[in-house]
Design a protein around this motif. Sequence first.
Motif, PDB file in Angstrom:
ATOM      1  N   ALA A 106      -4.553  -1.189   1.914  1.00  0.00           N
ATOM      2  CA  ALA A 106      -4.518  -0.769   3.311  1.00  0.00           C
ATOM      3  C   ALA A 106      -5.605  -1.477   4.127  1.00  0.00           C
ATOM      4  CB  ALA A 106      -4.694   0.749   3.397  1.00  0.00           C
ATOM      5  N   VAL A 107      -6.794  -1.602   3.555  1.00  0.00           N
ATOM      6  CA  VAL A 107      -7.871  -2.303   4.246  1.00  0.00           C
ATOM      7  C   VAL A 107      -7.516  -3.780   4.424  1.00  0.00           C
ATOM      8  CG1 VAL A 107     -10.297  -2.991   4.122  1.00  0.00           C
ATOM      9  CG2 VAL A 107      -9.624  -0.684   3.455  1.00  0.00           C
ATOM     10  N   LEU A 125     -13.279   0.879  -4.028  1.00  0.00           N
ATOM     11  CA  LEU A 125     -12.174   1.379  -3.224  1.00  0.00           C
ATOM     12  C   LEU A 125     -10.980   1.761  -4.096  1.00  0.00           C
ATOM     13  CD1 LEU A 125     -12.237  -1.086  -0.176  1.00  0.00           C
ATOM     14  CD2 LEU A 125     -13.063   1.263  -0.268  1.00  0.00           C
ATOM     15  N   ALA A 164       1.108   4.148  -2.879  1.00  0.00           N
ATOM     16  CA  ALA A 164       0.903   5.553  -2.554  1.00  0.00           C
ATOM     17  C   ALA A 164       2.073   6.415  -3.022  1.00  0.00           C
ATOM     18  CB  ALA A 164       0.709   5.711  -1.046  1.00  0.00           C
ATOM     19  N   ALA A 210       0.822  -1.201   0.000  1.00  0.00           N
ATOM     20  CA  ALA A 210       0.000   0.000   0.000  1.00  0.00           C
ATOM     21  C   ALA A 210       0.865   1.263   0.000  1.00  0.00           C
ATOM     22  CB  ALA A 210      -0.938  -0.003   1.205  1.00  0.00           C
ATOM     23  N   LEU A 221     -11.565   5.047  -5.719  1.00  0.00           N
ATOM     24  CA  LEU A 221     -11.414   6.158  -4.787  1.00  0.00           C
ATOM     25  C   LEU A 221      -9.951   6.491  -4.544  1.00  0.00           C
ATOM     26  CD1 LEU A 221     -14.157   5.278  -2.135  1.00  0.00           C
ATOM     27  CD2 LEU A 221     -14.222   7.129  -3.825  1.00  0.00           C
ATOM     28  N   SER A 222      -9.151   5.428  -4.325  1.00  0.00           N
ATOM     29  CA  SER A 222      -7.728   5.616  -4.080  1.00  0.00           C
ATOM     30  C   SER A 222      -7.034   4.281  -4.267  1.00  0.00           C
ATOM     31  CB  SER A 222      -7.494   6.145  -2.667  1.00  0.00           C
ATOM     32  OG  SER A 222      -6.108   6.224  -2.386  1.00  0.00           O
ATOM     33  N   LEU A 233      -5.983   2.198  -1.240  1.00  0.00           N
ATOM     34  CA  LEU A 233      -6.993   1.933  -0.225  1.00  0.00           C
ATOM     35  C   LEU A 233      -7.319   0.449  -0.036  1.00  0.00           C
ATOM     36  CD1 LEU A 233      -8.741   3.261   1.867  1.00  0.00           C
ATOM     37  CD2 LEU A 233     -10.489   3.663   0.117  1.00  0.00           C
ATOM     38  N   PRO A 234      -7.598  -0.333  -1.114  1.00  0.00           N
ATOM     39  CA  PRO A 234      -7.914  -1.750  -0.874  1.00  0.00           C
ATOM     40  C   PRO A 234      -6.777  -2.527  -0.218  1.00  0.00           C
ATOM     41  CG  PRO A 234      -7.655  -1.310  -3.222  1.00  0.00           C
ATOM     42  CD  PRO A 234      -7.702   0.012  -2.536  1.00  0.00           C
TER      43      PRO A 234
END
Length: 418
Positions: free
Chosen positions: A171-172, A161, A95, A91, A164-165, A168-169
């Motif tokens: 990180a979740v 997700l 980023a 993640a 959106l970013s 994000l998936p």
Amino acid sequence: MTASRPGRDFRLLWSATVTSRFGDSLRTPALALLAATVTRDPRVIAAVTVAGQVPPLLLGLLGGVYADRGDRRRTMALVDGVRAVVVAALAVAVALDRAGVAVLVVAAFLLAALGTFFDAAAFALLPSVVPPEELPRANGRLQAGTAVAGGLVGAPAAGVLFALSAPLPFAVDALTFTAAALLTLTLTPTPVPPPDLRRSCTFGRHRTGHKRHKGDHNCKIAGKGAGAGVRFLWGERTLRGVALVTAGSNLAISGLIAVLVLYALEVLRVPPVGYGLFAATAIVGGVAGALGAGRLAARLGTVATLRVVLVGQTVALTGLALARHPVPGGLALAGFAAGGAVWNSLAVAYGQRHVPPELLGRVGAAQRLVGMVTAPVGAALAGFAGAAYGVAPVAGAAAVVFALVSVAGWWALRPRSG
């Protein structure tokens, strides 16, 4: 028979498994989407997929050995903790725009490799959490929970997700691995038999002098090494039959899955906007089959139910191959998926009930290895055949192969005589 209320440890194990599966269902499609943003070369994108398929074949037996050498509860928690770190690092790389092809391939390989150790430990842990007579129902509940979390919730959420970013998936997913590890650590510790134990076991045919006779006998199974699991699997007739039938059926199933989207769009005339609904019929069927597996086993017996399931799946797959409309095709797919869920639940439960505790990890790993080794072959054959002859003949060929495997399985899983 009325369903018993699951105990505390099973509820914790179910929660950990479903939570982890939800994270997987976010990461897997997000990884494919991320690969597509890095490159449009299908060979490179395929390399990411292959990197996630190779480790179970290379390390599956080693995972079984490790599962039999320590506290399986801690093994599962440790593996999930390491996977959380790997996904969190991915993640961060996404980023920072540092997730190149090499990073994706390494991440896919590491996560799949760690997964082989987790699967072996989970297979061996469940019999210490629920009594033997509850294993079919417990496996069904696990399958149903993971199907809902993965297919009905996680997979649709992954694209949202990612849109959106991109990080994000992942990180979740790291959070779900962490939560699953903490839940697993709260399970009641259970003793593990010493790995160097030599156990007298009962199975198969025995030898007196130079003659073989039907019946049971004592045989020595060495407790050390991956070979012990392979030897036990091969020596127990029903376990061997289940593993070989699984391998044969996966040859047909993987071929069908490889062309399913084209079969649905071109042959069944499913509109593109409705493909998600069509695919969801398999999930619904799988959940229904998983929840009903325990009741069927209680009524018919585990092995008898496995034989009946083969017949039902053959009928369903034949119906799918003959269908030319979305409705009968979707119903046939749901029926086939329901049978698959029953088969998976009861095949696992049978092994967990009939394998000595000190060999559970290794025998389970051997079962999975035998079952999955044909899957890439079936997918490759279906791809070439579909390109040469079209997808409708591929579906028909899959039904024929499955029917032949079912006939062999009906004989291999026949009741013992004498």
